[in-house]
Enzyme design. Structure first.
Site, PDB file in Angstrom:
ATOM      1  N   ASP A  67       0.815  -1.214   0.000  1.00  0.00           N
ATOM      2  CA  ASP A  67       0.000   0.000   0.000  1.00  0.00           C
ATOM      3  C   ASP A  67       0.851   1.267   0.000  1.00  0.00           C
ATOM      4  O   ASP A  67       2.084   1.204   0.149  1.00  0.00           O
ATOM      5  CB  ASP A  67      -0.944  -0.005   1.217  1.00  0.00           C
ATOM      6  CG  ASP A  67      -0.250  -0.360   2.524  1.00  0.00           C
ATOM      7  OD1 ASP A  67       0.995  -0.375   2.559  1.00  0.00           O
ATOM      8  OD2 ASP A  67      -0.937  -0.631   3.514  1.00  0.00           O
ATOM      9  N   ASN A 135      -6.872  -2.170  14.798  1.00  0.00           N
ATOM     10  CA  ASN A 135      -8.294  -2.455  14.547  1.00  0.00           C
ATOM     11  C   ASN A 135      -8.490  -3.650  13.605  1.00  0.00           C
ATOM     12  O   ASN A 135      -9.572  -3.860  13.081  1.00  0.00           O
ATOM     13  CB  ASN A 135      -8.991  -1.216  13.968  1.00  0.00           C
ATOM     14  CG  ASN A 135      -8.450  -0.826  12.593  1.00  0.00           C
ATOM     15  OD1 ASN A 135      -7.524  -1.444  12.082  1.00  0.00           O
ATOM     16  ND2 ASN A 135      -9.016   0.207  11.992  1.00  0.00           N
ATOM     17  N   GLU A 142      -9.442  -1.590   5.691  1.00  0.00           N
ATOM     18  CA  GLU A 142     -10.001  -1.268   7.000  1.00  0.00           C
ATOM     19  C   GLU A 142     -11.220  -2.152   7.300  1.00  0.00           C
ATOM     20  O   GLU A 142     -11.783  -2.772   6.380  1.00  0.00           O
ATOM     21  CB  GLU A 142     -10.417   0.214   7.000  1.00  0.00           C
ATOM     22  CG  GLU A 142      -9.255   1.194   6.858  1.00  0.00           C
ATOM     23  CD  GLU A 142      -8.540   1.485   8.189  1.00  0.00           C
ATOM     24  OE1 GLU A 142      -8.513   0.616   9.069  1.00  0.00           O
ATOM     25  OE2 GLU A 142      -8.011   2.606   8.315  1.00  0.00           O
TER      26      GLU A 142
HETATM   27  C1  GLP Z   1      -0.321   0.412   8.572  1.00  0.00           C
HETATM   28  C2  GLP Z   1      -0.028  -0.325   7.250  1.00  0.00           C
HETATM   29  C3  GLP Z   1      -0.176  -1.804   7.418  1.00  0.00           C
HETATM   30  C4  GLP Z   1       0.521  -2.214   8.686  1.00  0.00           C
HETATM   31  C5  GLP Z   1      -0.289  -1.705   9.849  1.00  0.00           C
HETATM   32  C6  GLP Z   1       0.342  -1.984  11.205  1.00  0.00           C
HETATM   33  O1  GLP Z   1      -1.451   1.207   8.542  1.00  0.00           O
HETATM   34  N1  GLP Z   1      -0.808   0.109   6.164  1.00  0.00           N
HETATM   35  O2  GLP Z   1       0.353  -2.466   6.282  1.00  0.00           O
HETATM   36  O3  GLP Z   1       0.583  -3.607   8.774  1.00  0.00           O
HETATM   37  O4  GLP Z   1      -0.577  -0.330   9.711  1.00  0.00           O
HETATM   38  O5  GLP Z   1       1.354  -1.096  11.470  1.00  0.00           O
HETATM   39  P1  GLP Z   1       2.376  -1.226  12.650  1.00  0.00           P
HETATM   40  O6  GLP Z   1       3.322  -2.294  12.277  1.00  0.00           O
HETATM   41  O7  GLP Z   1       2.998   0.129  12.740  1.00  0.00           O
HETATM   42  O8  GLP Z   1       1.604  -1.575  13.877  1.00  0.00           O
END
Ligand code: GLP
Length: 239
Positions: A67, A135, A142
């Site tokens: 993404d 979440n 989402e």
């Molecule tokens: C972000 C990314 C995800 C990632 C998630 C968790 O929003 N788009 O690909 O896995 O959040 O992030 P973190 O590893 O900082 O908890």
């Protein structure tokens, strides 16, 4: 499903690194899709160390990324493009022409997403690295995202904007939209390696391991994948 429980974040990063070394040595021209966020930073740093010790060779590896924020300049330090080059791509011998990335600068995001989806269809992802949102989101899919969703433009939830704000390098630019692979796109990957650490991920992991498959918790769909490896530390697994 294979569940690997590690004692802490450090061990999680090392285990994930060993798994990828193994995958690349079995198939040097492997197609890997990478994730961003805080969770894989230690893993990427282990990959860089392994590369320096000549334990891993990225020269034939092809990459995708899950993404990207939208709209965003690739040079912005908040962009996932910047993140990947900073943490991994600039530090290993991946061939730049083998790097595929959703372009947050595009004026035509729908076309960008369609083209990306087609590229993935033509090559097919061997290993998908995933993190999970607090979440339960995966990539930027989402809660409420369809299980048949493909690469598309999405709005981020207030919760995700707030949580990710903590980690933005430029606090003046707060992305509220993104381009993301869809759940169907992710599920088509031949193998998925999900990384999760810390107690803030406990609820999401609980829904994956013990809950039912439901759109409210996108991560729960991974239960249906035939080749899922979860690498999680004990605080994320203290259900
Ligand atoms: C972000 C990314 C995800 C990632 C998630 C968790 O929003 N788009 O690909 O896995 O959040 O992030 P973190 O590893 O900082 O908890």
């Amino acid at each position: 499903m294979i569940l690997i429980k590690t004692k802490n974040y450090n061990e999680l990063s090392k285990v994930a690194c060993e798994l990828l070394i193994d995958e690349i040595s079995k198939k040097p021209n492997i197609v890997i899709s990478f994730a961003t966020g805080q969770t894989p930073i230690g893993f990427y740093s282990e990959l860089v160390k392994a590369y320096k010790k000549k334990k891993i060779d990225f020269s034939k590896v092809q990459s995708f990324n899950l993404d990207e924020y939208y709209p965003i300049n690739r040079k912005s330090k908040n962009s996932y493009y910047y993140y990947m080059f900073h943490h991994l791509f600039d530090k290993v011998n991946i061939n730049k022409i083998n790097i595929n990335f959703l372009n947050g600068e595009t004026k035509d995001p729908k076309k960008e997403c369609l083209d990306y989806e087609n590229k993935i269809k033509n090559r097919s992802i061997d290993v998908q690295i995933l993190g999970v949102g607090v979440n339960g989101h995966i990539a930027f899919d989402e809660p409420g995202s369809g299980f048949d969703s493909k690469t598309r433009v999405v709005n981020l939830t207030k919760e995700t904007v707030k949580r990710n704000y903590k980690f933005l390098i430029n606090k003046k630019e707060v992305p509220k939209m993104a381009l993301t692979m869809g759940i169907k796109t992710i599920m088509k990957s031949k193998k998925i390696i999900l990384l999760a650490d810390g107690k803030e991920k406990r609820e999401a992991i609980k829904h994956l391991l013990k809950g039912k498959v439901e759109k409210k918790w996108p991560v729960s769909v991974l239960k249906k994948h035939k080749n899922l490896i979860i690498v999680a530390d004990k605080s994320a697994l203290d259900l």
